[in-house]
Design an enzyme around this catalytic site. Structure first.
Site, PDB file in Angstrom:
ATOM      1  N   ARG A  99      -1.556  -1.888   2.169  1.00 23.47           N
ATOM      2  CA  ARG A  99      -1.205  -2.318   0.810  1.00 23.47           C
ATOM      3  C   ARG A  99      -1.387  -3.819   0.701  1.00 23.47           C
ATOM      4  NH1 ARG A  99       4.796  -0.933  -0.578  1.00 23.47           N
ATOM      5  NH2 ARG A  99       3.910   1.151  -0.288  1.00 23.47           N
ATOM      6  N   HIS A 144       3.536  -2.467   4.847  1.00 24.21           N
ATOM      7  CA  HIS A 144       2.219  -1.897   4.550  1.00 24.21           C
ATOM      8  C   HIS A 144       1.126  -2.972   4.581  1.00 24.21           C
ATOM      9  CE1 HIS A 144       3.081   2.277   3.191  1.00 24.21           C
ATOM     10  NE2 HIS A 144       4.277   1.789   2.893  1.00 24.21           N
ATOM     11  N   ASP A 151       2.701   5.859   4.184  1.00 22.86           N
ATOM     12  CA  ASP A 151       3.595   6.814   3.527  1.00 22.86           C
ATOM     13  C   ASP A 151       2.887   8.166   3.562  1.00 22.86           C
ATOM     14  OD1 ASP A 151       5.379   4.770   2.902  1.00 22.86           O
ATOM     15  OD2 ASP A 151       4.466   4.416   0.938  1.00 22.86           O
ATOM     16  N   GLU A 233      13.655   6.142   4.108  1.00 22.20           N
ATOM     17  CA  GLU A 233      12.544   6.819   3.427  1.00 22.20           C
ATOM     18  C   GLU A 233      11.910   7.833   4.371  1.00 22.20           C
ATOM     19  OE1 GLU A 233       9.893   3.697   2.197  1.00 22.20           O
ATOM     20  OE2 GLU A 233      11.256   2.954   0.652  1.00 22.20           O
ATOM     21  N   HIS A 236       8.073   7.198   5.258  1.00 21.47           N
ATOM     22  CA  HIS A 236       7.603   5.869   5.658  1.00 21.47           C
ATOM     23  C   HIS A 236       7.601   5.717   7.182  1.00 21.47           C
ATOM     24  CE1 HIS A 236       7.634   1.335   4.792  1.00 21.47           C
ATOM     25  NE2 HIS A 236       7.871   1.392   6.105  1.00 21.47           N
TER      26      HIS A 236
END
Length: 265
Positions: A99, A144, A151, A233, A236
């Site tokens: 990301r 990320h 994810d 999460e 994740h």
């Protein structure tokens, strides 16, 4: 993803070399990023931030194509995990991979705009948007951006295609029963992806039965290959040791431009 596997790999290397030259990692970073499909083409990809079905409700800055980019060690570890799951009749499915920092910046700007609650009913129905920073759902930086965090979920084979999300369609809370949530072909994990709710905590005691077993299958399979789960999460995971534990990259997620390797315009 468009273009051939070799073209994707070549582009990632070239783009990283051009755009990351000032970074501390220097040109050595180029060879450490790969397109996941070049390592394992069987892993299903539904890259949410390239479209509108995400908590922002719009394509996110930096995602120019639906391409999963990760560091080479993380991609190899995912391939090993996928091989194990395929033998059990399952497949991994990734929602997000590398990301860019500009995408994280987009999330931050969105979170500060308290008037934009377009996707609240699905992704954060129980959380006041003003609490997203304080409660840890949004941060100034993301693992990320270091390239080894993903994810992902598990899909039962044979996998159906995920139906297209239609902007403006009625939204259902991500914590609702799976039969009521958006049908993204994942096994039942108790919540949808990116659900800003404590039910998303991997070991939340309210998650039992098949839902808990599914979470544990994902966690057990990835942990065996060197991934560490973020307890808040269930989706994740970060591969350890990370090649770039202190570097937050910002090159865009994109494939070959005009058929030639290099950064897109």
């Amino acid at each position: 993803m468009t273009g051939s596997t070799s073209a994707s790999r070549t582009f990632v290397v070239a783009a990283a070399a051009v755009l990351l030259a000032p970074a501390a990692a220097g040109p050595t970073a180029a060879g450490e990023f790969v397109a996941l499909r070049s390592v394992d083409a069987t892993i299903i990809q539904e890259l949410r931030y390239t479209g509108r079905h995400n908590f922002v409700g719009a394509p996110v800055d930096g995602y120019r194509q639906p391409l999963c980019i990760v560091t080479r060690p993380a991609a190899r570890a995912l391939h090993r995990a996928q091989s194990k799951l395929l033998r059990q009749g399952y497949s991994l499915k990734v929602y997000d991979c590398y990301r860019p920092q500009r995408a994280v910046d987009h999330f931050v700007r969105w979170a500060k705009n308290l008037d934009d609650e377009t996707m609240k009913k699905e992704f954060y129905p129980q959380v006041d948007k003003s609490r997203l920073f304080a409660d840890g759902y949004i941060a100034q930086r993301s693992g990320h951006s270091r390239g080894s965090t993903l994810d992902l979920t598990i899909v039962k084979l044979p996998a159906l295609s995920t139906r297209p999300y239609v902007p403006g369609e009625p939204l259902v809370p991500c914590s609702a029963p799976q039969s009521e949530r958006f049908p993204d072909i994942s096994v039942d994990m108790g919540t949808g992806f990116d659900c800003f709710d404590t039910l998303s905590h991997t070991d939340d005691p309210r998650i039992q039965g098949g839902q808990r077993a599914n979470r544990q299958l994902l966690k057990r399979t990835l942990t065996a290959e060197g991934f560490v789960n973020l307890p808040e999460e269930w989706w994740h995971f970060t591969f350890r040791p990370e090649p770039f534990p202190d570097t937050y990259f910002d090159f865009p997620v994109a494939g070959p431009a005009n058929g030639r390797p290099g950064p897109p315009p």
